[in-house]
Design a protein around this motif. Structure first.
Motif, PDB file in Angstrom:
ATOM      1  N   ARG A   1      22.919 -37.980  58.500  1.00  0.00           N
ATOM      2  CA  ARG A   1      22.960 -39.410  58.835  1.00  0.00           C
ATOM      3  C   ARG A   1      21.641 -40.035  58.446  1.00  0.00           C
ATOM      4  NH1 ARG A   1      28.205 -39.291  59.409  1.00  0.00           N
ATOM      5  NH2 ARG A   1      28.891 -37.889  61.043  1.00  0.00           N
ATOM      6  N   GLU A   2      21.705 -41.236  57.921  1.00  0.00           N
ATOM      7  CA  GLU A   2      20.488 -41.950  57.528  1.00  0.00           C
ATOM      8  C   GLU A   2      19.676 -42.372  58.747  1.00  0.00           C
ATOM      9  OE1 GLU A   2      20.409 -45.417  54.883  1.00  0.00           O
ATOM     10  OE2 GLU A   2      22.176 -44.506  53.974  1.00  0.00           O
ATOM     11  N   LEU A   3      18.372 -42.261  58.602  1.00  0.00           N
ATOM     12  CA  LEU A   3      17.466 -42.683  59.676  1.00  0.00           C
ATOM     13  C   LEU A   3      16.746 -43.969  59.289  1.00  0.00           C
ATOM     14  CD1 LEU A   3      15.905 -39.198  60.531  1.00  0.00           C
ATOM     15  CD2 LEU A   3      17.838 -40.334  61.646  1.00  0.00           C
ATOM     16  N   MET A   4      16.277 -44.689  60.285  1.00  0.00           N
ATOM     17  CA  MET A   4      15.553 -45.944  60.045  1.00  0.00           C
ATOM     18  C   MET A   4      14.293 -45.700  59.221  1.00  0.00           C
ATOM     19  SD  MET A   4      15.661 -47.859  63.697  1.00  0.00           S
ATOM     20  CE  MET A   4      17.079 -47.680  64.784  1.00  0.00           C
ATOM     21  N   THR A   5      13.894 -46.722  58.487  1.00  0.00           N
ATOM     22  CA  THR A   5      12.662 -46.678  57.700  1.00  0.00           C
ATOM     23  C   THR A   5      11.508 -47.248  58.537  1.00  0.00           C
ATOM     24  OG1 THR A   5      12.961 -48.902  56.872  1.00  0.00           O
ATOM     25  CG2 THR A   5      14.006 -47.122  55.605  1.00  0.00           C
ATOM     26  N   ALA A   6      10.307 -47.129  57.985  1.00  0.00           N
ATOM     27  CA  ALA A   6       9.137 -47.728  58.636  1.00  0.00           C
ATOM     28  C   ALA A   6       9.331 -49.234  58.779  1.00  0.00           C
ATOM     29  CB  ALA A   6       7.884 -47.413  57.820  1.00  0.00           C
ATOM     30  N   ASP A   7       9.884 -49.869  57.751  1.00  0.00           N
ATOM     31  CA  ASP A   7      10.113 -51.326  57.825  1.00  0.00           C
ATOM     32  C   ASP A   7      11.104 -51.670  58.939  1.00  0.00           C
ATOM     33  OD1 ASP A   7       8.333 -52.048  55.910  1.00  0.00           O
ATOM     34  OD2 ASP A   7       9.822 -52.189  54.287  1.00  0.00           O
ATOM     35  N   ASP A   8      12.121 -50.843  59.111  1.00  0.00           N
ATOM     36  CA  ASP A   8      13.091 -51.084  60.200  1.00  0.00           C
ATOM     37  C   ASP A   8      12.373 -51.065  61.556  1.00  0.00           C
ATOM     38  OD1 ASP A   8      15.290 -51.161  58.461  1.00  0.00           O
ATOM     39  OD2 ASP A   8      15.580 -48.978  58.598  1.00  0.00           O
ATOM     40  N   LEU A   9      11.483 -50.093  61.731  1.00  0.00           N
ATOM     41  CA  LEU A   9      10.767 -50.003  63.014  1.00  0.00           C
ATOM     42  C   LEU A   9       9.866 -51.215  63.212  1.00  0.00           C
ATOM     43  CD1 LEU A   9       9.762 -46.220  63.228  1.00  0.00           C
ATOM     44  CD2 LEU A   9      11.828 -47.341  64.049  1.00  0.00           C
ATOM     45  N   ARG A  10       9.212 -51.656  62.122  1.00  0.00           N
ATOM     46  CA  ARG A  10       8.361 -52.853  62.234  1.00  0.00           C
ATOM     47  C   ARG A  10       9.196 -54.066  62.628  1.00  0.00           C
ATOM     48  NH1 ARG A  10       6.315 -51.354  57.194  1.00  0.00           N
ATOM     49  NH2 ARG A  10       4.517 -50.007  57.444  1.00  0.00           N
ATOM     50  N   MET A  11      10.375 -54.178  62.037  1.00  0.00           N
ATOM     51  CA  MET A  11      11.266 -55.305  62.350  1.00  0.00           C
ATOM     52  C   MET A  11      11.638 -55.283  63.840  1.00  0.00           C
ATOM     53  SD  MET A  11      14.767 -55.887  62.989  1.00  0.00           S
ATOM     54  CE  MET A  11      15.662 -54.521  62.214  1.00  0.00           C
ATOM     55  N   LEU A  12      12.027 -54.107  64.340  1.00  0.00           N
ATOM     56  CA  LEU A  12      12.406 -53.988  65.756  1.00  0.00           C
ATOM     57  C   LEU A  12      11.230 -54.321  66.665  1.00  0.00           C
ATOM     58  CD1 LEU A  12      14.497 -50.692  65.669  1.00  0.00           C
ATOM     59  CD2 LEU A  12      15.367 -52.974  66.232  1.00  0.00           C
ATOM     60  N   ALA A  13      10.058 -53.789  66.344  1.00  0.00           N
ATOM     61  CA  ALA A  13       8.872 -54.053  67.165  1.00  0.00           C
ATOM     62  C   ALA A  13       8.546 -55.541  67.129  1.00  0.00           C
ATOM     63  CB  ALA A  13       7.691 -53.221  66.674  1.00  0.00           C
ATOM     64  N   GLY A  14       8.738 -56.164  65.970  1.00  0.00           N
ATOM     65  CA  GLY A  14       8.478 -57.591  65.833  1.00  0.00           C
ATOM     66  C   GLY A  14       9.400 -58.428  66.714  1.00  0.00           C
ATOM     67  N   GLU A  15      10.590 -57.896  66.990  1.00  0.00           N
ATOM     68  CA  GLU A  15      11.537 -58.605  67.876  1.00  0.00           C
ATOM     69  C   GLU A  15      11.290 -58.270  69.342  1.00  0.00           C
ATOM     70  OE1 GLU A  15      15.696 -58.838  67.175  1.00  0.00           O
ATOM     71  OE2 GLU A  15      15.463 -58.701  64.997  1.00  0.00           O
ATOM     72  N   GLY A  16      10.294 -57.447  69.608  1.00  0.00           N
ATOM     73  CA  GLY A  16       9.960 -57.131  70.995  1.00  0.00           C
ATOM     74  C   GLY A  16      10.577 -55.843  71.506  1.00  0.00           C
ATOM     75  N   TYR A  17      11.314 -55.131  70.655  1.00  0.00           N
ATOM     76  CA  TYR A  17      11.880 -53.847  71.097  1.00  0.00           C
ATOM     77  C   TYR A  17      10.773 -52.798  71.105  1.00  0.00           C
ATOM     78  CZ  TYR A  17      16.366 -56.056  70.717  1.00  0.00           C
ATOM     79  OH  TYR A  17      17.411 -56.909  70.914  1.00  0.00           O
ATOM     80  N   GLU A  18      10.917 -51.838  72.021  1.00  0.00           N
ATOM     81  CA  GLU A  18       9.923 -50.770  72.096  1.00  0.00           C
ATOM     82  C   GLU A  18      10.261 -49.658  71.105  1.00  0.00           C
ATOM     83  OE1 GLU A  18       9.878 -48.267  75.616  1.00  0.00           O
ATOM     84  OE2 GLU A  18       7.797 -47.677  75.205  1.00  0.00           O
ATOM     85  N   ILE A  19       9.231 -49.181  70.403  1.00  0.00           N
ATOM     86  CA  ILE A  19       9.381 -47.995  69.559  1.00  0.00           C
ATOM     87  C   ILE A  19       8.601 -46.880  70.235  1.00  0.00           C
ATOM     88  CG2 ILE A  19       9.079 -46.991  67.269  1.00  0.00           C
ATOM     89  CD1 ILE A  19      10.857 -49.533  67.365  1.00  0.00           C
ATOM     90  N   GLY A  20       9.273 -45.776  70.526  1.00  0.00           N
ATOM     91  CA  GLY A  20       8.619 -44.634  71.160  1.00  0.00           C
ATOM     92  C   GLY A  20       8.651 -43.429  70.246  1.00  0.00           C
ATOM     93  N   SER A  21       7.899 -42.400  70.634  1.00  0.00           N
ATOM     94  CA  SER A  21       7.831 -41.182  69.807  1.00  0.00           C
ATOM     95  C   SER A  21       8.888 -40.162  70.222  1.00  0.00           C
ATOM     96  CB  SER A  21       6.450 -40.540  69.941  1.00  0.00           C
ATOM     97  OG  SER A  21       6.511 -39.217  69.408  1.00  0.00           O
ATOM     98  N   HIS A  22       9.504 -39.568  69.201  1.00  0.00           N
ATOM     99  CA  HIS A  22      10.476 -38.485  69.400  1.00  0.00           C
ATOM    100  C   HIS A  22       9.995 -37.286  68.562  1.00  0.00           C
ATOM    101  CE1 HIS A  22      14.262 -37.114  70.934  1.00  0.00           C
ATOM    102  NE2 HIS A  22      14.953 -37.186  69.816  1.00  0.00           N
ATOM    103  N   THR A  23       8.674 -37.116  68.525  1.00  0.00           N
ATOM    104  CA  THR A  23       7.939 -36.078  67.767  1.00  0.00           C
ATOM    105  C   THR A  23       7.912 -36.359  66.260  1.00  0.00           C
ATOM    106  OG1 THR A  23       9.740 -34.467  67.295  1.00  0.00           O
ATOM    107  CG2 THR A  23       8.640 -34.307  69.451  1.00  0.00           C
ATOM    108  N   VAL A  24       7.301 -35.434  65.522  1.00  0.00           N
ATOM    109  CA  VAL A  24       7.188 -35.568  64.064  1.00  0.00           C
ATOM    110  C   VAL A  24       8.423 -34.997  63.370  1.00  0.00           C
ATOM    111  CG1 VAL A  24       5.812 -34.934  62.031  1.00  0.00           C
ATOM    112  CG2 VAL A  24       4.670 -35.358  64.228  1.00  0.00           C
ATOM    113  N   THR A  25       8.935 -33.870  63.893  1.00  0.00           N
ATOM    114  CA  THR A  25      10.015 -33.151  63.195  1.00  0.00           C
ATOM    115  C   THR A  25      11.266 -32.922  64.038  1.00  0.00           C
ATOM    116  OG1 THR A  25       9.269 -30.966  63.915  1.00  0.00           O
ATOM    117  CG2 THR A  25       8.249 -31.857  61.909  1.00  0.00           C
ATOM    118  N   HIS A  26      11.354 -33.549  65.212  1.00  0.00           N
ATOM    119  CA  HIS A  26      12.434 -33.283  66.168  1.00  0.00           C
ATOM    120  C   HIS A  26      12.360 -31.838  66.680  1.00  0.00           C
ATOM    121  CE1 HIS A  26      16.461 -33.486  68.083  1.00  0.00           C
ATOM    122  NE2 HIS A  26      16.228 -34.773  68.086  1.00  0.00           N
ATOM    123  N   ALA A  27      11.130 -31.447  67.069  1.00  0.00           N
ATOM    124  CA  ALA A  27      10.870 -30.071  67.511  1.00  0.00           C
ATOM    125  C   ALA A  27      11.297 -29.848  68.955  1.00  0.00           C
ATOM    126  CB  ALA A  27       9.381 -29.792  67.392  1.00  0.00           C
TER     127      ALA A  27
END
Ligand SMILES: [Zn+2]
Length: 232
Positions: free
Chosen positions: A113-139
């Protein structure tokens, strides 16, 4: 008894979309998701991020709030869930795997499944949504090598800080895999709160918050019942 008796509910979603097969029960269909958001609104609840829910809990004022989280950063969530969140004015947290932005869910067997890009995360953060960490590799962090643990927790935090201009406040353990060492690493890295999946015996809620997993079988009334009956 109200939906907010005791610990306020924190919902766990993964993907929203329509698929032929869903062996890991990761998908909620767009129609079901829309119903679920409408059901929360009808209960007088407002969707908020994990950070907002944690801050409200610290102040002792979580009445009327329901936390909404999306693990893994599936791109389809932008198409099928984000419009419903916007419609209701709900906040939410999106947990990103920082080493795989714009890639696929390489940690699972196919289908990919496709995952969001860095730009997608910036867009969400710009709308006030929280971006949290789910690790680097899904470890899987419980019992993992200390150096790997530090890297997964801290490097993902730095990556999101570089991307979004400020460090993430919350962390989400892949597979809900958490132990005392993982909690210490998350706390020492500077996160304010972290969520798991199930209740983790012996670990405090602040850094191992259990969540209510939502599936496609949770039609509106059943979702409401899940919230009301939680913990009984
Ligand atoms: Zn995950």
């Amino acid at each position: 008894m109200t939906a907010c008796a005791g610990r306020p509910p924190l919902l766990m979603y993964h993907a929203v979309g329509t698929v032929a097969e869903d062996p890991f029960d990761l998908y909620v269909t767009p129609q079901r998701f829309a119903e679920q958001m409408a059901a929360l609104a009808a209960l007088g609840l407002r969707g908020v991020s994990m950070a907002e829910l944690g801050d409200a809990a610290a102040r002792g004022s979580t009445a009327g709030l329901v936390g909404i989280t999306f693990d893994d950063g599936y791109h389809e969530v932008l198409t099928h869930a984000l419009p419903e969140l916007r419609r209701h004015g709900f906040g939410a947290t999106f947990y990103a795997v920082t080493g795989l932005l714009g890639g696929v869910n390489a940690w699972d067997p196919p289908p990919r499944r496709e995952l969001m890009t860095a730009d997608d995360l910036r867009m969400l953060a710009g709308e006030g949504y929280e971006i949290g960490s789910h690790t680097v590799t899904h470890a899987r962090l419980a019992g993992c090598d200390p150096a790997v643990l530090r890297r997964e927790v801290s490097a993902s935090r730095r990556a999101l800080a570089d991307l979004l201009g400020k460090p993430p406040r919350t962390f989400c353990y892949p597979y809900g895999s958490v132990d005392g060492a993982a909690v210490r690493a998350v706390r020492e890295a500077g996160y304010a709160y972290a969520c798991a999946v199930n209740r983790a015996p012996g670990l405090a809620d602040t850094y191992a918050r259990p969540r209510v997993g939502v599936t496609d079988r949770d039609f509106g009334a059943r979702l409401a019942a899940k919230l009301f009956l939680r913990g009984r």
